[in-house]
Scaffold this active site. Structure first.
Site, PDB file in Angstrom:
ATOM      1  N   TYR A 139      63.844 -28.693 -26.594  1.00  0.00           N
ATOM      2  CA  TYR A 139      62.883 -28.010 -27.462  1.00  0.00           C
ATOM      3  C   TYR A 139      62.841 -26.512 -27.203  1.00  0.00           C
ATOM      4  O   TYR A 139      62.497 -25.740 -28.090  1.00  0.00           O
ATOM      5  CB  TYR A 139      61.475 -28.580 -27.244  1.00  0.00           C
ATOM      6  CG  TYR A 139      61.164 -29.831 -28.020  1.00  0.00           C
ATOM      7  CD1 TYR A 139      61.894 -30.993 -27.830  1.00  0.00           C
ATOM      8  CD2 TYR A 139      60.114 -29.846 -28.936  1.00  0.00           C
ATOM      9  CE1 TYR A 139      61.596 -32.141 -28.525  1.00  0.00           C
ATOM     10  CE2 TYR A 139      59.808 -30.990 -29.642  1.00  0.00           C
ATOM     11  CZ  TYR A 139      60.547 -32.133 -29.439  1.00  0.00           C
ATOM     12  OH  TYR A 139      60.243 -33.275 -30.133  1.00  0.00           O
ATOM     13  N   LYS A 201      68.952 -40.203 -18.836  1.00  0.00           N
ATOM     14  CA  LYS A 201      70.288 -40.598 -19.291  1.00  0.00           C
ATOM     15  C   LYS A 201      71.265 -40.109 -18.226  1.00  0.00           C
ATOM     16  O   LYS A 201      72.183 -39.318 -18.491  1.00  0.00           O
ATOM     17  CB  LYS A 201      70.550 -39.983 -20.677  1.00  0.00           C
ATOM     18  CG  LYS A 201      71.820 -40.476 -21.361  1.00  0.00           C
ATOM     19  CD  LYS A 201      71.760 -41.921 -21.826  1.00  0.00           C
ATOM     20  CE  LYS A 201      73.105 -42.356 -22.380  1.00  0.00           C
ATOM     21  NZ  LYS A 201      73.186 -43.818 -22.595  1.00  0.00           N
ATOM     22  N   ASP A 234      68.334 -45.455 -23.422  1.00  0.00           N
ATOM     23  CA  ASP A 234      68.696 -46.447 -24.455  1.00  0.00           C
ATOM     24  C   ASP A 234      68.166 -47.825 -24.081  1.00  0.00           C
ATOM     25  O   ASP A 234      67.637 -48.561 -24.919  1.00  0.00           O
ATOM     26  CB  ASP A 234      70.221 -46.463 -24.705  1.00  0.00           C
ATOM     27  CG  ASP A 234      71.061 -46.455 -23.434  1.00  0.00           C
ATOM     28  OD1 ASP A 234      70.495 -46.289 -22.333  1.00  0.00           O
ATOM     29  OD2 ASP A 234      72.292 -46.624 -23.533  1.00  0.00           O
ATOM     30  N   ASP A 258      59.367 -37.737 -26.927  1.00  0.00           N
ATOM     31  CA  ASP A 258      58.986 -37.637 -28.340  1.00  0.00           C
ATOM     32  C   ASP A 258      59.387 -38.915 -29.071  1.00  0.00           C
ATOM     33  O   ASP A 258      58.596 -39.518 -29.802  1.00  0.00           O
ATOM     34  CB  ASP A 258      59.680 -36.424 -28.965  1.00  0.00           C
ATOM     35  CG  ASP A 258      59.344 -36.272 -30.438  1.00  0.00           C
ATOM     36  OD1 ASP A 258      58.151 -36.360 -30.780  1.00  0.00           O
ATOM     37  OD2 ASP A 258      60.279 -36.096 -31.244  1.00  0.00           O
ATOM     38  N   ASP A 262      56.809 -42.364 -30.320  1.00  0.00           N
ATOM     39  CA  ASP A 262      56.657 -42.868 -31.694  1.00  0.00           C
ATOM     40  C   ASP A 262      57.026 -44.352 -31.750  1.00  0.00           C
ATOM     41  O   ASP A 262      56.357 -45.146 -32.407  1.00  0.00           O
ATOM     42  CB  ASP A 262      57.551 -42.094 -32.680  1.00  0.00           C
ATOM     43  CG  ASP A 262      56.809 -40.944 -33.352  1.00  0.00           C
ATOM     44  OD1 ASP A 262      55.954 -40.331 -32.678  1.00  0.00           O
ATOM     45  OD2 ASP A 262      57.077 -40.655 -34.539  1.00  0.00           O
TER      46      ASP A 262
HETATM   47  C1  IPM Z   1      54.843 -34.680 -31.465  1.00  0.00           C
HETATM   48  C2  IPM Z   1      55.430 -34.130 -32.733  1.00  0.00           C
HETATM   49  C3  IPM Z   1      55.940 -32.718 -32.478  1.00  0.00           C
HETATM   50  C4  IPM Z   1      56.992 -32.793 -31.391  1.00  0.00           C
HETATM   51  C5  IPM Z   1      56.481 -32.007 -33.725  1.00  0.00           C
HETATM   52  C6  IPM Z   1      55.453 -31.939 -34.834  1.00  0.00           C
HETATM   53  C7  IPM Z   1      57.013 -30.639 -33.407  1.00  0.00           C
HETATM   54  O1  IPM Z   1      56.421 -34.964 -33.209  1.00  0.00           O
HETATM   55  O2  IPM Z   1      53.866 -34.097 -30.955  1.00  0.00           O
HETATM   56  O3  IPM Z   1      55.337 -35.684 -30.989  1.00  0.00           O
HETATM   57  O4  IPM Z   1      58.156 -33.090 -31.672  1.00  0.00           O
HETATM   58  O5  IPM Z   1      56.648 -32.570 -30.229  1.00  0.00           O
HETATM   59 MG    MG Z   2      56.684 -36.737 -32.090  1.00  0.00          MG
END
Ligand code: IPM
Ligand code: MG
Length: 377
Positions: A139, A201, A234, A258, A262
């Protein structure tokens, strides 16, 4: 107690869910005799529109002055075509870096009332926390897009770099959290494994090999009684779906965290259930739901405000040291779910078919939680 909170409503559904989070904070203030002062500041798309930059200097100042920062969500198609530094996300990444928020804590907990919403057939008890490194890796690493003049080939690269101290400090957060959770549960009586799983990894990446080495060193030197295992990313992605209750605390670098968070959010039924806290060395925190700004449903009062409300519980606990108040918020969320109230994202077919739940709007969900806290549900 008087506390100052910098509030960033943000874009899309941000203002709607933040309104509900504030409702809940006010219910806590009334009930427990506190006074919260809100300083509304701009970030992301709305800041681009109003100030010409995704991260105005005034926002940085206000966040640094505050006792805690509460954030809705940023981003939207309207701003998708600007250069990288003029996208709403640049505001979010900028404020994380400015405040030094290196540890992002994302608890993934499946509420009993939402078991049907979990896509797994037999989920077991899911109560894990992802500790994501937040201001390093790909990032923030060196990057470039360029064109080779001779061949006309275009190339872009991003670099994933980690230094020892960046790994050390986030590893400590994970080990401290594992210790705290073990103490709370009572290691003996818990049926599930406790401790830290470090995800990397290391079979391919140098940055991961350093990660693995440093995490092991931190444990050996300072946390010999906390269990540690390493897992390749993975494999971790697969294990989260195969057998999620094997996990307690997962610590991992920015990009892996990240993606895995999710993925893990779906175990709770909806990304709309996942809160987060981002912390720096001095404990100043930024609290935000893990979900995005969901522009497709913005302005319709149907978003799920529970991730924002659960982020408020984390804010109370971590930044204000108000554990009783935090429990009151979590218990109220649990009670409202047990009573069968659902926003659309957490209604599941079996419940809908049997009419055993009631679909409510975003604002109604906030009212319900606030009412339970006030004690007159
Ligand atoms: C999160 C989001 C952010 C990230 C985006 C919106 C930049 O997906 O907080 O997980 O990737 O960190
Ligand atoms: Mg995210």
């Amino acid at each position: 107690m008087v506390k100052q909170i910098a509030v960033i409503k943000g874009d899309g559904i941000g203002p709607e869910i933040i309104a509900e989070a504030i409702k809940v904070l006010e219910a806590v203030a009334d009930k427990f005799g506190h006074s919260f002062e809100y300083n509304y500041v701009l970030l992301g798309g709305t800041a681009i529109d109003q100030e010409g930059t995704p991260l105005p200097a005034e926002t940085i100042k206000a966040c640094k002055r505050a006792d805690a920062v509460l954030l809705g969500a940023v981003g939207g198609p309207k701003w998708d075509f600007g250069p990288g530094h003029m996208r709403p996300e640049a505001g979010l990444l900028g404020i994380r870096k400015e405040l030094g928020l290196f540890a992002n804590i994302r608890p993934v907990k499946l509420f009993n009332a939402l078991k049907d919403a979990c896509p797994l057939k037999d989920p077991g008890e899911i109560d894990l926390v992802i500790v994501r490194e937040l201001i390093g890796g790909a990032y923030y690493g060196e990057r470039k897009t360029y064109i080779d003049e001779k061949t006309a080939v275009r190339t872009a690269y991003d670099t994933m770099a980690y230094s020892d101290f960046e790994i050390q400090r986030v590893a400590r957060v994970a080990f401290d959290l594992a210790k705290k959770r073990a103490a709370a549960v009572g290691a003996a009586e818990s049926g599930r494994p406790l401790g830290v799983t470090s995800v990397d990894k290391a079979n391919v990446l140098d940055s991961s090999r350093l990660w693995r080495e440093i995490v092991a060193k931190v444990r050996m030197e300072d946390y010999p009684n906390v269990a540690l295992s390493d897992m390749l990313v993975d494999n971790a992605a697969m294990q989260l779906i195969r057998y999620p209750s094997q996990f307690d605390v997962i610590v991992t670098e920015n990009l892996f965290g990240d993606i895995l968070s999710d993925e893990a959010s779906m175990l709770t039924g909806s990304l709309g259930m996942l809160p987060s806290a981002s912390l720096n060395e001095s404990g100043v925190g930024l609290y935000e739901p893990c979900h995005g700004s969901a522009p497709d449903i913005a302005g319709r009062d149907i978003a799920n405000p529970l991730a924002a409300i659960l982020s408020v519980a984390m804010l109370l606990e971590i930044s204000f040291n108000m554990s009783r108040e935090a429990r009151a918020v979590e218990n109220a969320v649990n009670a409202v779910l047990e009573q069968g109230y659902r926003t659309v994202d957490i209604v599941f077919k079996s419940e809908a078919d049997s009419n055993s739940c009631e679909v409510v709007k975003c604002s109604e969900m906030g009212d319900l939680v606030a009412k339970v806290i006030a004690g007159n549900s």
